[in-house]
Write a protein that holds these residues in place. Structure first.
Motif, PDB file in Angstrom:
ATOM      1  N   HIS A 119       0.861  -1.193   0.000  1.00 56.33           N
ATOM      2  CA  HIS A 119       0.000   0.000   0.000  1.00 56.33           C
ATOM      3  C   HIS A 119       0.892   1.236   0.000  1.00 56.33           C
ATOM      4  CE1 HIS A 119      -3.058  -2.870   1.494  1.00 56.33           C
ATOM      5  NE2 HIS A 119      -3.950  -1.992   1.046  1.00 56.33           N
ATOM      6  N   TRP A 124      -3.836   0.614  -2.380  1.00 56.51           N
ATOM      7  CA  TRP A 124      -3.202  -0.631  -2.825  1.00 56.51           C
ATOM      8  C   TRP A 124      -2.461  -0.370  -4.145  1.00 56.51           C
ATOM      9  CZ3 TRP A 124      -1.160  -4.822  -1.342  1.00 56.51           C
ATOM     10  CH2 TRP A 124      -0.949  -5.891  -2.214  1.00 56.51           C
ATOM     11  N   GLU A 223       1.903  -9.181   1.991  1.00 62.25           N
ATOM     12  CA  GLU A 223       0.740  -8.689   1.247  1.00 62.25           C
ATOM     13  C   GLU A 223       0.729  -9.235  -0.174  1.00 62.25           C
ATOM     14  OE1 GLU A 223       1.686  -4.438   2.392  1.00 62.25           O
ATOM     15  OE2 GLU A 223      -0.492  -4.316   2.308  1.00 62.25           O
ATOM     16  N   ASN A 289       4.990   3.683   3.594  1.00 57.78           N
ATOM     17  CA  ASN A 289       4.173   2.731   2.845  1.00 57.78           C
ATOM     18  C   ASN A 289       4.445   1.332   3.393  1.00 57.78           C
ATOM     19  OD1 ASN A 289       3.248   4.823   1.235  1.00 57.78           O
ATOM     20  ND2 ASN A 289       4.881   4.559  -0.278  1.00 57.78           N
ATOM     21  N   THR A 290       3.497   0.420   3.172  1.00 57.19           N
ATOM     22  CA  THR A 290       3.676  -0.906   3.780  1.00 57.19           C
ATOM     23  C   THR A 290       4.878  -1.645   3.189  1.00 57.19           C
ATOM     24  OG1 THR A 290       2.092  -1.880   2.236  1.00 57.19           O
ATOM     25  CG2 THR A 290       1.238  -1.204   4.393  1.00 57.19           C
ATOM     26  N   ASN A 338      -0.525   0.201   9.053  1.00 57.30           N
ATOM     27  CA  ASN A 338       0.301  -0.730   8.297  1.00 57.30           C
ATOM     28  C   ASN A 338       0.287  -2.127   8.926  1.00 57.30           C
ATOM     29  OD1 ASN A 338       0.962   1.276   6.504  1.00 57.30           O
ATOM     30  ND2 ASN A 338       2.915   1.787   7.484  1.00 57.30           N
ATOM     31  N   ALA A 341      -2.739  -3.852   7.905  1.00 60.93           N
ATOM     32  CA  ALA A 341      -2.593  -4.420   6.554  1.00 60.93           C
ATOM     33  C   ALA A 341      -1.821  -5.736   6.616  1.00 60.93           C
ATOM     34  CB  ALA A 341      -1.886  -3.421   5.628  1.00 60.93           C
TER      35      ALA A 341
END
Ligand code: AMP
Ligand code: MG
Length: 523
Positions: A119, A124, A223, A289-290, A338, A341
């Motif tokens: 992400h 996404w 992810e 960001n992830t 995060n 996620a």
């Protein structure tokens, strides 16, 4: 947990800088060369195990680095060389210079670009991956070595696979600055440069950062396999992370023995501790960001980061972050976002949503407790008292009202604790009535400590942080092939709590032009 000086040493113990016994090969020199498919490999004497590469083709693409013409050394960390177990003379090795610039393979390495997703800015982004970093492999000392800026990979998308000198120096220095501060981080062995032109907003030159960490696995790796509905790969990755880095999760009786929930909880706790350390020192990451979140809770992917000058919770360090999603004061919430996620990605393994949510809960208790412990240490308070939180909130409010210089304030307060007459804390504030009121409460509170406050504070509140303008000055010199500024800053930042007489300028206020430095995602 907080150590006596209020700072975790987790980052240090993960990598073990300085503590590692010398390897047998430390008296050897680099450059014993072995022939390998026509290209001469450089043998550093390191042993390799390359466990990530062994996970299989779903996880990476094998490919060699792309050579950088006529490379030169820009910066070198002897501490990281020692942590790796490189021979002492590695800093003089032309062969290693070539190997770390992609011109020669390192004997025993098995270079791969890994695939991940993530992400970005809350949206996404689908598949990303190592677009310009190559994992050379893992040493038998448990450290992975990566070349960042080593050329295009299948995951480069529109990018050129390169990194510019400017951002590479920033990453190199900040990695070692964080280590010096005691904050968990990936490390940097070196920066090598080349005059090869690289197009960004202007034409710049290329560089490669050699990064070192136990693992570069990101939330985004999980992810990726969750989004692609590849449960077997997802499980293999989680088992790999547990077995290599979180073995206690296997035997934990938390969550009815669910090792994946225990993993999520352990990552949440490490992330919470990391964020508490960032907030306490005034570090803004800039692009949380992830895909930039380390599964080991390390500071990872240094881009438009900044150490606060004036204290301001709303401060945005990334010029590309127009909405302020990653503003300094929002970082703790973003870290939780995060982790959520990550929890979503691990859900197929954890099985029950309630368990995943329960595992995430730890963040909400660990982060505030860790932050309070660190702020108490910044104030020199060893024992917790009921009124401490009000004292902390009181000073943070004053700092925010006037955007008082964060690093200078805390360092001056440390000297104030030693001798209240000796230090100009008042000079930093316009509202001196409010400051005096707070200092009266603080003096009374200090009186109940055992006289060790100043020592604790001087080991908790650094004198030196990598302010943007300091990095900028070193970068300008380096562009003229003078790398002494990089070496000087490295030496200060490696021991940021020491006084370093003669370097008052590097510990001073930023110059006026510092506020015009714009750091964006471009790197
Ligand atoms: P970052 O913003 O640096 O965390 O990068 C986000 C994604 O873009 C990652 O997949 C990077 O590998 C990729 N990327 C960033 N810069 C480049 C570049 N110059 N060439 C190829 N890929 C890049
Ligand atoms: Mg990144």
């Amino acid at each position: 947990m907080a150590q006596a000086n209020g700072l975790s040493t987790e980052g240090k113990s993960l990598i073990g800088t300085g503590d590692r016994p010398l390897r047998d090969n430390q008296s050897m020199s680099v450059a014993t060369e072995v022939s390998l498919d026509g290209k001469t490999a450089v043998d550093t004497g390191l042993g390799w195990v390359n466990r990530y590469a062994a996970l299989g083709p779903a996880f990476h693409t094998a490919l060699p680095p792309q050579p950088l013409p006529a490379p030169y050394w820009v910066g070198q960390s002897r501490a990281v060389g020692r942590a790796l177990g490189l021979p002492e003379d590695w800093t003089d090795s032309e062969d290693l210079l070539r190997a770390l610039s992609g011109n020669r393979p390192l004997a025993g390495s098995q270079s791969v670009a890994t695939v991940y997703s993530g992400h970005q800015f809350g949206v996404w982004a689908g598949q990303l991956g190592d677009g310009r970093a190559l994992l050379l492999g893992e040493t038998d000392g448990g450290l992975e070595i990566q070349l960042k800026g080593a050329g295009r990979t299948p995951y480069s998308r529109m990018g050129d696979g390169r990194a510019v000198l400017r951002s590479s120096i920033r990453e190199f220095l900040c990695s070692e600055a964080m280590q010096g501060l005691g904050i968990p981080t990936t490390r940097a062995l070196s920066v090598t440069g080349s005059d090869a032109p690289i197009r960004r907003e202007t034409i710049e030159t290329a560089a490669v950062v050699t990064r070192v960490a136990p693992s570069f696995i990101r939330f985004g790796h999980f992810e990726h396999f969750a989004a692609k509905d590849q449960p077997e790969e997802l499980r293999r990755l989680a088992d790999f992370v547990i077995d290599c880095y979180y073995p206690a999760c296997r035997t934990s009786d938390r969550f009815a023995g669910n090792a994946y929930a225990a993993l999520l909880e352990a990552v949440s706790e490490r992330t919470a501790t990391l964020l508490a350390q960032w907030q306490a020192v005034g570090f803004c990451h800039g692009v949380m960001n992830t895909d930039n979140m380390s599964i080991l809770g390390l500071t990872l992917d240094y881009g438009p980061f900044q150490f606060l000058d004036g204290y301001d919770p709303a401060h945005i360090c990334n010029h590309s972050d127009t909405q302020g999603r990653y503003a300094y004061g929002r970082q703790p919430n973003i870290a939780y976002w995060n982790l959520y996620a990550l929890g979503q990605a691990l859900l197929p393994l954890i099985g029950e949503q309630e368990l995943a949510l329960a595992a995430l809960e730890s963040y909400k208790t660990v982060f505030p407790a860790e932050l309070e412990a660190r702020l108490r240490a910044k104030l020199g308070l060893q024992q917790a008292e009921a009124g401490d939180r009000a004292l902390i909130e009181g000073i943070l409010k004053l700092l925010a009202q006037e955007h008082v210089d964060h690093t200078i304030f805390w360092r001056r307060l440390s000297h104030y604790a030693a001798d209240s007459q000796a230090t100009p804390v008042h000079d930093l504030f316009l509202d001196r009535v409010a400051l005096d009121e707070w200092l009266r409460l603080y003096d009374a509170r200090l009186a109940r400590e055992d006289g060790k406050a100043a020592t604790l504070m001087l080991g908790t509140n650094p004198k030196f942080v990598l302010r943007n303008h300091l990095g900028e000055l070193a970068i300008r010199q380096a562009r003229d092939k003078d790398f002494s500024g990089v070496a000087k800053l490295l030496a200060l930042l490696e021991t940021p709590y020491d006084e370093h007489p003669g370097h008052e300028a590097e510990a001073g206020f930023p110059p006026d032009w510092a506020s015009s430095i714009e750091i964006s995602c471009s790197s």
